[in-house]
Design an enzyme around this catalytic site. Structure first.
Site, PDB file in Angstrom:
ATOM      1  N   ARG A 112     135.055 -62.967 157.044  1.00 14.19           N
ATOM      2  CA  ARG A 112     134.810 -61.774 156.240  1.00 14.19           C
ATOM      3  C   ARG A 112     135.171 -62.078 154.790  1.00 14.19           C
ATOM      4  O   ARG A 112     135.962 -62.994 154.519  1.00 14.19           O
ATOM      5  CB  ARG A 112     135.643 -60.596 156.747  1.00 14.19           C
ATOM      6  CG  ARG A 112     135.363 -60.205 158.190  1.00 14.19           C
ATOM      7  CD  ARG A 112     136.309 -59.097 158.634  1.00 14.19           C
ATOM      8  NE  ARG A 112     136.034 -58.659 160.009  1.00 14.19           N
ATOM      9  CZ  ARG A 112     136.601 -59.179 161.095  1.00 14.19           C
ATOM     10  NH1 ARG A 112     137.490 -60.171 160.969  1.00 14.19           N
ATOM     11  NH2 ARG A 112     136.291 -58.724 162.302  1.00 14.19           N
ATOM     12  N   LYS A 128     141.164 -58.861 160.245  1.00 12.21           N
ATOM     13  CA  LYS A 128     141.050 -57.443 160.559  1.00 12.21           C
ATOM     14  C   LYS A 128     141.937 -57.108 161.742  1.00 12.21           C
ATOM     15  O   LYS A 128     141.958 -57.820 162.749  1.00 12.21           O
ATOM     16  CB  LYS A 128     139.590 -57.109 160.873  1.00 12.21           C
ATOM     17  CG  LYS A 128     139.287 -55.622 160.961  1.00 12.21           C
ATOM     18  CD  LYS A 128     137.802 -55.391 161.093  1.00 12.21           C
ATOM     19  CE  LYS A 128     137.461 -53.910 161.108  1.00 12.21           C
ATOM     20  NZ  LYS A 128     136.002 -53.678 161.219  1.00 12.21           N
ATOM     21  N   HIS A 179     128.541 -60.128 153.232  1.00  3.85           N
ATOM     22  CA  HIS A 179     128.721 -59.970 154.677  1.00  3.85           C
ATOM     23  C   HIS A 179     127.513 -60.498 155.448  1.00  3.85           C
ATOM     24  O   HIS A 179     127.636 -60.892 156.608  1.00  3.85           O
ATOM     25  CB  HIS A 179     128.961 -58.496 155.023  1.00  3.85           C
ATOM     26  CG  HIS A 179     129.497 -58.289 156.406  1.00  3.85           C
ATOM     27  ND1 HIS A 179     130.837 -58.379 156.708  1.00  3.85           N
ATOM     28  CD2 HIS A 179     128.875 -58.021 157.585  1.00  3.85           C
ATOM     29  CE1 HIS A 179     131.020 -58.166 157.997  1.00  3.85           C
ATOM     30  NE2 HIS A 179     129.843 -57.947 158.556  1.00  3.85           N
ATOM     31  N   ARG A 207     128.079 -63.891 156.835  1.00  4.50           N
ATOM     32  CA  ARG A 207     128.831 -63.898 158.099  1.00  4.50           C
ATOM     33  C   ARG A 207     127.905 -63.599 159.278  1.00  4.50           C
ATOM     34  O   ARG A 207     127.945 -64.284 160.304  1.00  4.50           O
ATOM     35  CB  ARG A 207     129.956 -62.869 158.014  1.00  4.50           C
ATOM     36  CG  ARG A 207     130.673 -62.554 159.331  1.00  4.50           C
ATOM     37  CD  ARG A 207     131.781 -61.534 159.043  1.00  4.50           C
ATOM     38  NE  ARG A 207     132.271 -60.872 160.241  1.00  4.50           N
ATOM     39  CZ  ARG A 207     133.249 -61.319 161.022  1.00  4.50           C
ATOM     40  NH1 ARG A 207     133.803 -62.473 160.744  1.00  4.50           N
ATOM     41  NH2 ARG A 207     133.659 -60.624 162.065  1.00  4.50           N
ATOM     42  N   HIS A 223     136.211 -60.935 166.638  1.00  8.16           N
ATOM     43  CA  HIS A 223     135.889 -59.631 167.213  1.00  8.16           C
ATOM     44  C   HIS A 223     136.851 -59.325 168.357  1.00  8.16           C
ATOM     45  O   HIS A 223     137.024 -60.140 169.263  1.00  8.16           O
ATOM     46  CB  HIS A 223     134.455 -59.613 167.745  1.00  8.16           C
ATOM     47  CG  HIS A 223     133.426 -59.546 166.668  1.00  8.16           C
ATOM     48  ND1 HIS A 223     132.111 -59.926 166.864  1.00  8.16           N
ATOM     49  CD2 HIS A 223     133.503 -59.149 165.368  1.00  8.16           C
ATOM     50  CE1 HIS A 223     131.433 -59.755 165.741  1.00  8.16           C
ATOM     51  NE2 HIS A 223     132.256 -59.286 164.830  1.00  8.16           N
ATOM     52  N   TYR A 242     124.492 -59.135 167.929  1.00  6.15           N
ATOM     53  CA  TYR A 242     123.695 -60.258 167.425  1.00  6.15           C
ATOM     54  C   TYR A 242     122.584 -60.646 168.391  1.00  6.15           C
ATOM     55  O   TYR A 242     121.528 -61.115 167.976  1.00  6.15           O
ATOM     56  CB  TYR A 242     124.610 -61.447 167.129  1.00  6.15           C
ATOM     57  CG  TYR A 242     125.598 -61.158 166.020  1.00  6.15           C
ATOM     58  CD1 TYR A 242     125.157 -60.874 164.731  1.00  6.15           C
ATOM     59  CD2 TYR A 242     126.972 -61.131 166.267  1.00  6.15           C
ATOM     60  CE1 TYR A 242     126.056 -60.587 163.709  1.00  6.15           C
ATOM     61  CE2 TYR A 242     127.875 -60.852 165.252  1.00  6.15           C
ATOM     62  CZ  TYR A 242     127.411 -60.581 163.980  1.00  6.15           C
ATOM     63  OH  TYR A 242     128.295 -60.296 162.973  1.00  6.15           O
TER      64      TYR A 242
END
Length: 320
Positions: free
Chosen positions: A146, A171, A277, A280, A303, A312
């Site tokens: 990120r 994150k 982004h 990514r 994630h 995706y």
């Protein structure tokens, strides 16, 4: 949780906001989180200026969150952020727990598939980014980081021997490792040589300190001027730290890369709203197209849930 007394309920709003800042810092939250929580606390106070925050109930909080969704038309993530800020305010500053909110109108997250560049488009965009912006963009495309993760990288996070990058401030405060692309080893090495010279110059000026996680600041006081703790990508000027009052060099402002990326996308003739982004997202899609398994990509991207990575696969089906 701090227990409030009757005197707390009478505190002026400015004092409550100051206490909020103190509790956020005591918990070791980032400056970004501090700014967001104070913003939402102030918005909540302005929403019902007659009632003192110490007297509010769950009903007023529900009304505010519903207002954000209906009149404000905010995104679901924004409403969730506001709720987190208000829960923290009431629990840590006002000394009360709020119940579950059953009657809040929830902001509906719009169905979103990521904007993805083809390999050729990605290369065209990267070719139009130069200097530190080009290196930062190629790092994001080559690792899946990120933007905030790339900006917060410290020298100690780059492991050239193992071809690995450790992301310590991801994150959700999660730590993970991702690949250090071989194609970037030389350029990163050259960048660090220039970065070291800048750091040495800052030390001579007495401005070589860097923001540290609270635990490190307490346990290793000398770390603030240690080379390994310095940010890899830094601002071109010194700025006053709002917490310590110290004049020092912060990490690079992400808005600068966003602006450079926008110009590069236009110059490359890409007709989609690609942002940093997007690099990514493109990293993840291209790995899937190359036959890498979903679990590996989930780990590289950081994630927490596989459902986020599954998006995706839907994007690949849409492109087919």
């Amino acid at each position: 949780m701090i227990k409030a007394d009757a005197a707390d309920d009478a505190l002026p709003c400015a004092r409550i906001l100051e206490r909020l800042r103190q509790r956020i810092r005591a918990k070791g939250y980032s400056q970004r989180t501090e700014a967001q929580y104070v913003h939402w606390a102030r918005r909540f106070m302005l929403f019902d200026p007659v009632r003192h925050p110490g007297e509010t109930t769950a009903r007023e909080v529900e009304a505010f969150l519903t207002h954000l969704a209906v009149e404000g038309r905010v995104a679901a993530a924004t409403q969730k952020q506001a709720l987190s800020a208000l829960l923290f305010l009431h629990r840590e500053v006002l000394g009360r727990e709020l119940p579950q909110f059953d009657e809040v109108v929830r902001a509906s997250p719009p169905p979103r598939l990521p904007v993805v560049l083809s390999r050729r488009e990605a290369q065209r965009v990267l070719d139009r980014l130069h200097g530190v912006y080009g290196l930062l963009a190629r790092l994001m495309y080559g690792t899946g980081m990120r933007l905030t993760e790339a900006l917060r990288l410290r020298v100690k996070d780059l492991d050239f021997e193992r071809a690995e990058i450790v992301i310590r401030d991801g994150k959700g405060a999660l730590q993970r490792a991702t690949i250090l692309p071989e194609a970037l080893v030389f350029d990163l090495g050259e960048h660090l040589l220039r970065r070291r010279q800048l750091f040495d110059d800052d030390l001579e000026l007495g401005r070589g300190g860097v923001e540290l996680p609270d635990a490190v600041e307490r346990k290793t006081p000398g770390a603030r001027t240690a080379w390994e703790w310095q940010y890899v990508f830094v601002a071109g000027t010194h700025s006053l730290d709002p917490r310590s009052g110290e004049l020092r060099r912060h990490h690079l402002d992400g808005k600068l890369l966003q602006r450079a990326m926008k110009k590069a996308v236009a110059a490359a003739g890409v007709d989609r709203p690609a942002t940093p982004h997007t690099l990514r997202d493109s990293f993840a899609i291209h790995l899937l197209e190359s036959g890498h398994d979903l679990r590996t990509i989930q780990q590289l991207l950081g994630h927490a849930h596989a459902s986020r990575t599954m998006v995706y696969l839907q994007a690949i089906k849409r492109r087919a």
